[in-house]
Scaffold this active site. Structure first.
Site, PDB file in Angstrom:
ATOM      1  N   HIS A 206      -0.338   0.449  -8.417  1.00  0.00           N
ATOM      2  CA  HIS A 206      -0.609  -0.766  -7.646  1.00  0.00           C
ATOM      3  C   HIS A 206      -1.691  -1.597  -8.313  1.00  0.00           C
ATOM      4  O   HIS A 206      -2.543  -1.069  -9.032  1.00  0.00           O
ATOM      5  CB  HIS A 206      -1.002  -0.437  -6.206  1.00  0.00           C
ATOM      6  CG  HIS A 206      -2.209   0.443  -6.079  1.00  0.00           C
ATOM      7  ND1 HIS A 206      -2.151   1.812  -6.238  1.00  0.00           N
ATOM      8  CD2 HIS A 206      -3.513   0.167  -5.796  1.00  0.00           C
ATOM      9  CE1 HIS A 206      -3.348   2.334  -6.050  1.00  0.00           C
ATOM     10  NE2 HIS A 206      -4.209   1.359  -5.794  1.00  0.00           N
TER      11      HIS A 206
ATOM     12  N   CYS B  79       4.286   9.776   0.129  1.00  0.00           N
ATOM     13  CA  CYS B  79       3.505   8.735  -0.544  1.00  0.00           C
ATOM     14  C   CYS B  79       3.316   7.576   0.429  1.00  0.00           C
ATOM     15  O   CYS B  79       4.285   7.005   0.931  1.00  0.00           O
ATOM     16  CB  CYS B  79       4.203   8.259  -1.811  1.00  0.00           C
ATOM     17  SG  CYS B  79       3.429   6.793  -2.535  1.00  0.00           S
TER      18      CYS B  79
ATOM     19  N   HIS C  45       8.922   4.589  -6.521  1.00  0.00           N
ATOM     20  CA  HIS C  45       7.788   5.408  -6.978  1.00  0.00           C
ATOM     21  C   HIS C  45       8.007   5.771  -8.451  1.00  0.00           C
ATOM     22  O   HIS C  45       8.336   6.907  -8.794  1.00  0.00           O
ATOM     23  CB  HIS C  45       7.651   6.659  -6.118  1.00  0.00           C
ATOM     24  CG  HIS C  45       6.323   7.320  -6.270  1.00  0.00           C
ATOM     25  ND1 HIS C  45       5.294   7.165  -5.370  1.00  0.00           N
ATOM     26  CD2 HIS C  45       5.817   8.093  -7.256  1.00  0.00           C
ATOM     27  CE1 HIS C  45       4.232   7.836  -5.784  1.00  0.00           C
ATOM     28  NE2 HIS C  45       4.535   8.415  -6.936  1.00  0.00           N
TER      29      HIS C  45
ATOM     30  N   ASP D 203      -4.230  -5.596   1.934  1.00  0.00           N
ATOM     31  CA  ASP D 203      -4.985  -4.340   1.966  1.00  0.00           C
ATOM     32  C   ASP D 203      -5.580  -4.139   3.368  1.00  0.00           C
ATOM     33  O   ASP D 203      -6.093  -5.087   3.972  1.00  0.00           O
ATOM     34  CB  ASP D 203      -6.098  -4.367   0.911  1.00  0.00           C
ATOM     35  CG  ASP D 203      -6.658  -2.983   0.618  1.00  0.00           C
ATOM     36  OD1 ASP D 203      -6.433  -2.490  -0.499  1.00  0.00           O
ATOM     37  OD2 ASP D 203      -7.314  -2.405   1.513  1.00  0.00           O
TER      38      ASP D 203
ATOM     39  N   CYS E 129       5.073   4.313  -0.604  1.00  0.00           N
ATOM     40  CA  CYS E 129       6.530   4.399  -0.426  1.00  0.00           C
ATOM     41  C   CYS E 129       6.886   4.211   1.048  1.00  0.00           C
ATOM     42  O   CYS E 129       7.865   3.534   1.388  1.00  0.00           O
ATOM     43  CB  CYS E 129       7.053   5.738  -0.937  1.00  0.00           C
ATOM     44  SG  CYS E 129       7.151   5.843  -2.735  1.00  0.00           S
TER      45      CYS E 129
HETATM   46  P1  5GP Z   1      -7.016   2.391  -4.861  1.00  0.00           P
HETATM   47  O1  5GP Z   1      -8.356   2.836  -4.363  1.00  0.00           O
HETATM   48  O2  5GP Z   1      -6.060   3.551  -5.004  1.00  0.00           O
HETATM   49  O3  5GP Z   1      -7.080   1.526  -6.077  1.00  0.00           O
HETATM   50  O4  5GP Z   1      -6.435   1.420  -3.748  1.00  0.00           O
HETATM   51  C1  5GP Z   1      -5.784   1.849  -2.600  1.00  0.00           C
HETATM   52  C2  5GP Z   1      -5.935   0.752  -1.579  1.00  0.00           C
HETATM   53  O5  5GP Z   1      -5.020   1.010  -0.518  1.00  0.00           O
HETATM   54  C3  5GP Z   1      -7.317   0.646  -0.950  1.00  0.00           C
HETATM   55  O6  5GP Z   1      -7.880  -0.626  -1.226  1.00  0.00           O
HETATM   56  C4  5GP Z   1      -7.057   0.865   0.550  1.00  0.00           C
HETATM   57  O7  5GP Z   1      -7.851   0.043   1.373  1.00  0.00           O
HETATM   58  C5  5GP Z   1      -5.581   0.556   0.676  1.00  0.00           C
HETATM   59  N1  5GP Z   1      -4.921   1.261   1.764  1.00  0.00           N
HETATM   60  C6  5GP Z   1      -5.068   2.584   2.070  1.00  0.00           C
HETATM   61  N2  5GP Z   1      -4.290   2.891   3.120  1.00  0.00           N
HETATM   62  C7  5GP Z   1      -3.652   1.745   3.492  1.00  0.00           C
HETATM   63  C8  5GP Z   1      -2.705   1.445   4.522  1.00  0.00           C
HETATM   64  O8  5GP Z   1      -2.288   2.290   5.316  1.00  0.00           O
HETATM   65  N3  5GP Z   1      -2.282   0.161   4.602  1.00  0.00           N
HETATM   66  C9  5GP Z   1      -2.715  -0.809   3.734  1.00  0.00           C
HETATM   67  N4  5GP Z   1      -2.229  -2.048   3.905  1.00  0.00           N
HETATM   68  N5  5GP Z   1      -3.590  -0.554   2.744  1.00  0.00           N
HETATM   69  C10 5GP Z   1      -4.059   0.718   2.628  1.00  0.00           C
HETATM   70 ZN    ZN Z   2       5.104   6.008  -3.762  1.00  0.00          ZN
END
Ligand code: 5GP
Ligand code: ZN
Length: 113
Positions: free
Chosen positions: A99, A3, A45, A29, A6
């Site tokens: 999240h 994950c 998690h 982000d 995680c």
């Molecule tokens: P979701 O689309 O699941 O609501 O949001 C996931 C968020 O995680 C996205 O806005 C994406 O930009 C962010 N994200 C994905 N991979 C990473 C990462 O490796 N580091 C950080 N800081 N954010 C990430």
């Molecule tokens: Zn997790």
């Protein structure tokens, strides 16, 4: 567990941390949709999405929402902010670790996909 979030909590994947306590972790982000875009997560998690919030793990959600105003203030969001949670494929949830997105730093549009 494979994950991403995680691994971020564990420090295995680097992140720009903005807040941490015994229950929750907040970081910037990687692909910001606003001048301030912070993700706030339970450190464990305990749920893949909002669909898995239960009486047993809702303390993480409560703590997240108790701290959102503190995190927003520390981030300088004096003009207000928005909190979003994507749940499931129709909402384009891409990371299956509960999240909440905290967005601000400009006048946000109300456009939905
Ligand atoms: P979701 O689309 O699941 O609501 O949001 C996931 C968020 O995680 C996205 O806005 C994406 O930009 C962010 N994200 C994905 N991979 C990473 C990462 O490796 N580091 C950080 N800081 N954010 C990430
Ligand atoms: Zn997790």
């Amino acid at each position: 567990m494979e994950c991403l979030f995680c691994k971020i909590v564990d420090g295995e994947i680097p992140s720009k941390k903005v807040y941490e306590d015994d229950l929750i972790f907040a970081f910037c982000d990687i692909n910001p949709m606003a001048p301030v875009h912070i993700l706030i997560i339970p450190k464990v998690h305990t749920a893949s999405s909002m669909d898995e919030i239960t009486p047993e793990n809702s303390k993480y959600v409560a703590r997240i929402f108790e701290k959102i105003p503190v995190i927003a203030k520390d981030a300088g969001l004096t003009g207000g902010y928005r909190v979003i949670a994507n749940c499931g494929p129709d909402a384009d949830q891409t990371v299956q670790h509960l999240h909440f997105h905290l967005l601000g730093g400009k006048k946000l549009s109300v456009q939905l996909g």
